[in-house]
Scaffold this active site. Structure first.
Site, PDB file in Angstrom:
ATOM      1  N   HIS A 251      -0.770  -4.096  19.660  1.00  0.00           N
ATOM      2  CA  HIS A 251      -0.197  -3.808  18.344  1.00  0.00           C
ATOM      3  C   HIS A 251       0.513  -2.460  18.375  1.00  0.00           C
ATOM      4  CE1 HIS A 251      -0.025  -2.935  14.013  1.00  0.00           C
ATOM      5  NE2 HIS A 251      -0.236  -4.229  13.808  1.00  0.00           N
TER       6      HIS A 251
ATOM      7  N   HIS B 183       5.241  -5.438   8.872  1.00  0.00           N
ATOM      8  CA  HIS B 183       5.146  -6.836   9.251  1.00  0.00           C
ATOM      9  C   HIS B 183       5.330  -7.756   8.047  1.00  0.00           C
ATOM     10  CE1 HIS B 183       2.856  -5.837  13.204  1.00  0.00           C
ATOM     11  NE2 HIS B 183       4.155  -5.739  13.327  1.00  0.00           N
TER      12      HIS B 183
ATOM     13  N   THR C 161      -5.589   1.108  11.627  1.00  0.00           N
ATOM     14  CA  THR C 161      -5.944   1.137  10.208  1.00  0.00           C
ATOM     15  C   THR C 161      -5.978  -0.236   9.550  1.00  0.00           C
ATOM     16  OG1 THR C 161      -3.638   1.517   9.577  1.00  0.00           O
ATOM     17  CG2 THR C 161      -5.042   3.461   9.893  1.00  0.00           C
TER      18      THR C 161
ATOM     19  N   SER D 117       1.172  -9.994  10.686  1.00  0.00           N
ATOM     20  CA  SER D 117       0.521  -8.892   9.965  1.00  0.00           C
ATOM     21  C   SER D 117      -0.976  -8.880  10.246  1.00  0.00           C
ATOM     22  CB  SER D 117       0.773  -9.037   8.458  1.00  0.00           C
ATOM     23  OG  SER D 117      -0.067  -8.169   7.724  1.00  0.00           O
ATOM     24  N   SER D 118      -1.439  -7.821  10.881  1.00  0.00           N
ATOM     25  CA  SER D 118      -2.852  -7.708  11.235  1.00  0.00           C
ATOM     26  C   SER D 118      -3.738  -7.652   9.996  1.00  0.00           C
ATOM     27  CB  SER D 118      -3.073  -6.461  12.091  1.00  0.00           C
ATOM     28  OG  SER D 118      -4.444  -6.271  12.374  1.00  0.00           O
TER      29      SER D 118
ATOM     30  N   CYS E 198       3.031   5.869   8.516  1.00  0.00           N
ATOM     31  CA  CYS E 198       2.069   5.914   7.420  1.00  0.00           C
ATOM     32  C   CYS E 198       1.198   7.168   7.537  1.00  0.00           C
ATOM     33  CB  CYS E 198       1.191   4.666   7.449  1.00  0.00           C
ATOM     34  SG  CYS E 198      -0.180   4.708   6.269  1.00  0.00           S
TER      35      CYS E 198
ATOM     36  N   GLU F 251       0.796  -0.072  16.246  1.00  0.00           N
ATOM     37  CA  GLU F 251       0.020   1.078  15.778  1.00  0.00           C
ATOM     38  C   GLU F 251      -0.994   1.526  16.817  1.00  0.00           C
ATOM     39  OE1 GLU F 251      -3.435   2.207  12.616  1.00  0.00           O
ATOM     40  OE2 GLU F 251      -1.958   0.756  11.906  1.00  0.00           O
TER      41      GLU F 251
ATOM     42  N   SER G 187       1.706  -5.494   3.298  1.00  0.00           N
ATOM     43  CA  SER G 187       3.156  -5.402   3.478  1.00  0.00           C
ATOM     44  C   SER G 187       3.895  -6.516   2.747  1.00  0.00           C
ATOM     45  CB  SER G 187       3.505  -5.426   4.971  1.00  0.00           C
ATOM     46  OG  SER G 187       2.948  -6.566   5.606  1.00  0.00           O
TER      47      SER G 187
ATOM     48  N   CYS H  89       0.847  -1.189   0.000  1.00  0.00           N
ATOM     49  CA  CYS H  89       0.000   0.000   0.000  1.00  0.00           C
ATOM     50  C   CYS H  89       0.892   1.252   0.000  1.00  0.00           C
ATOM     51  CB  CYS H  89      -0.905   0.001   1.232  1.00  0.00           C
ATOM     52  SG  CYS H  89      -0.003   0.069   2.803  1.00  0.00           S
TER      53      CYS H  89
END
Length: 409
Positions: A176, A83, A244, A314-315, A148, A178, A377, A53
């Site tokens: 997490h 991640h 996000t 990776s969420s 980001c 973030e 990612s 992204c």
């Protein structure tokens, strides 16, 4: 949209050609049907949107440029930049060191850093507390910042509504990176609480309505609320923002649910709802939304199984797996190396945090139809590697080049 200078090792001629053709055919991004790659005995349905992204490409460009421009200096990342194991491994191979792991465990003591060191902020952002710690060490905390822009947009929204006396509810995973960063920025302005899913939102609603004793809140949401949080007054005006990479549909469901609770509890007309509930719909990340919608569109087709590629921590990738699991057998893999043979596969069970070894994942009959997507990612080169490995089970690897030419023509 801006283009980034990302190392060519992460690119794929096939995937780039497919994405470019789909973009030309669907400039308004309204078509979420998958791209069908028909190789005869195996057919691959590739999701309309997947892979790197904006925020990930931005982070990769900054990080690799920082390494190239600072030869001889010690370079650190606060934790994994994104991640994805390949990208993080590549940075480690170039001498970058991680100060913490993804859970916040210290790997390198703060006191070992000095003002000449370079510290890169990862794409998830970081806490105000860590920024202050770096400043105290003589390191400018945001000089090499890969946060980001869509994460920063969430922070800005939390700041905006916090200054209007709304309490912020964060939909995210409490541990997490973030969410920890968003929580830190939000709580500096306004009372803040984290809910990880709709069930915790329902628990929180019981305190909004006064159905649960206030004192029990502090145990029920231990570690998920800001210092000094007063449950008797801090849930009277609220707004919902999100990590996000969560399921966009779940964030929206939580926001709609809390909005309804506030409207009913305070007996508000539609025009009065904003007296108690802030509108925060614009914090949903476009890439998260596009990738998840693309999976939903892909699942309208028929297939034998789905393969989702991405880092195991990776969420956003795990949520793509969740969506696929609702419809058909799904295998979550980090790379083509997990495709051991036509009969055997190693794959990640994120529900129980363990790697599984399965047999018979590919049907004996042909043609086999496989749905394929990847997290935000995951490099496109890894997705091409998965396609090539699958084709090798039918001795069809050479067909990738022919398919690339077809999409480029």
């Amino acid at each position: 949209m801006k283009t980034f200078n990302v190392p060519v090792i992460y690119r794929s001629p096939l995937i780039s050609a497919i994405k470019q053709q789909r973009k030309q055919q669907d400039k308004m991004k309204k078509d979420f049907t998958p791209t069908a790659l028909d190789f005869g005995p195996v057919k691959i349905l590739l999701a309309r949107h997947f892979g790197f992204c904006y925020g990930v490409e931005n982070a990769i460009e900054i990080a690799f440029r920082t390494v190239d421009e600072n030869e001889g200096k010690r370079i650190f990342l606060l934790s994994e930049m994104i991640h994805n194991p390949q990208v993080n491994s590549d940075l480690l191979s170039r001498g970058v060191r991680f100060i913490m792991d993804t859970g916040g465990k210290q790997l390198i003591p703060w006191e070992s850093l000095n003002p000449d060191d370079i510290v890169i902020i990862p794409a998830f952002g970081t806490t105000l507390e860590i920024e202050s710690r770096l400043s105290a060490l003589g390191i400018t905390p945001l000089q090499y910042n890969t946060t980001c822009p869509f994460v920063e947009r969430v922070w800005n929204k939390a700041d905006q509504i916090g200054k209007k006396d709304y309490t912020v509810i964060i939909h995210g995973k409490p541990k997490h990176e973030e969410t920890r960063a968003t929580f830190s920025h939000s709580q500096s302005v306004t009372p803040t609480v984290v809910v990880k899913d709709i069930h915790e939102a329902e628990k929180l609603a019981a305190y909004i309505r006064g159905e649960q004793p206030a004192d029990s809140f502090y145990e029920a949401f231990k570690g998920q609320y800001s210092e000094g949080f007063d449950v008797t007054k801090d849930l009277q005006r609220v707004g919902v923002v999100n990590q996000t990479t969560m399921l966009a549909s779940e964030t929206q469901s939580i926001a709609d649910y809390i909005r309804g609770v506030m409207q009913q509890h305070y007996q508000l007309e539609d025009a009065q709802v904003q007296e108690r509930f802030a509108d925060t719909r614009d914090t949903l990340c476009y890439a998260t939304n596009d990738n998840q919608t693309a999976v939903t569109g892909m699942l309208e087709a028929q297939a034998d199984l789905a393969i989702v590629v991405g880092g195991y921590n990776s969420s956003n990738t795990s949520h793509l797996v969740e969506l696929c699991e609702e419809k058909l057998p799904t295998y979550y893999i980090a790379s083509e190396e997990k495709l051991l043979s036509r009969d055997e596969i190693s794959h990640w069970d994120f529900h129980h945090s363990q790697e599984l070894h399965s047999t018979g994942y590919l049907p004996a009959k042909t043609p086999v139809t496989i749905m394929l997507t990847s997290g935000a990612s995951c490099p496109d080169a890894v997705v091409e590697g998965v396609i090539r490995k699958l084709l090798s089970f039918w001795d069809l690897e050479d067909e990738v080049e022919k398919m690339s030419i077809n999409f480029t023509a």
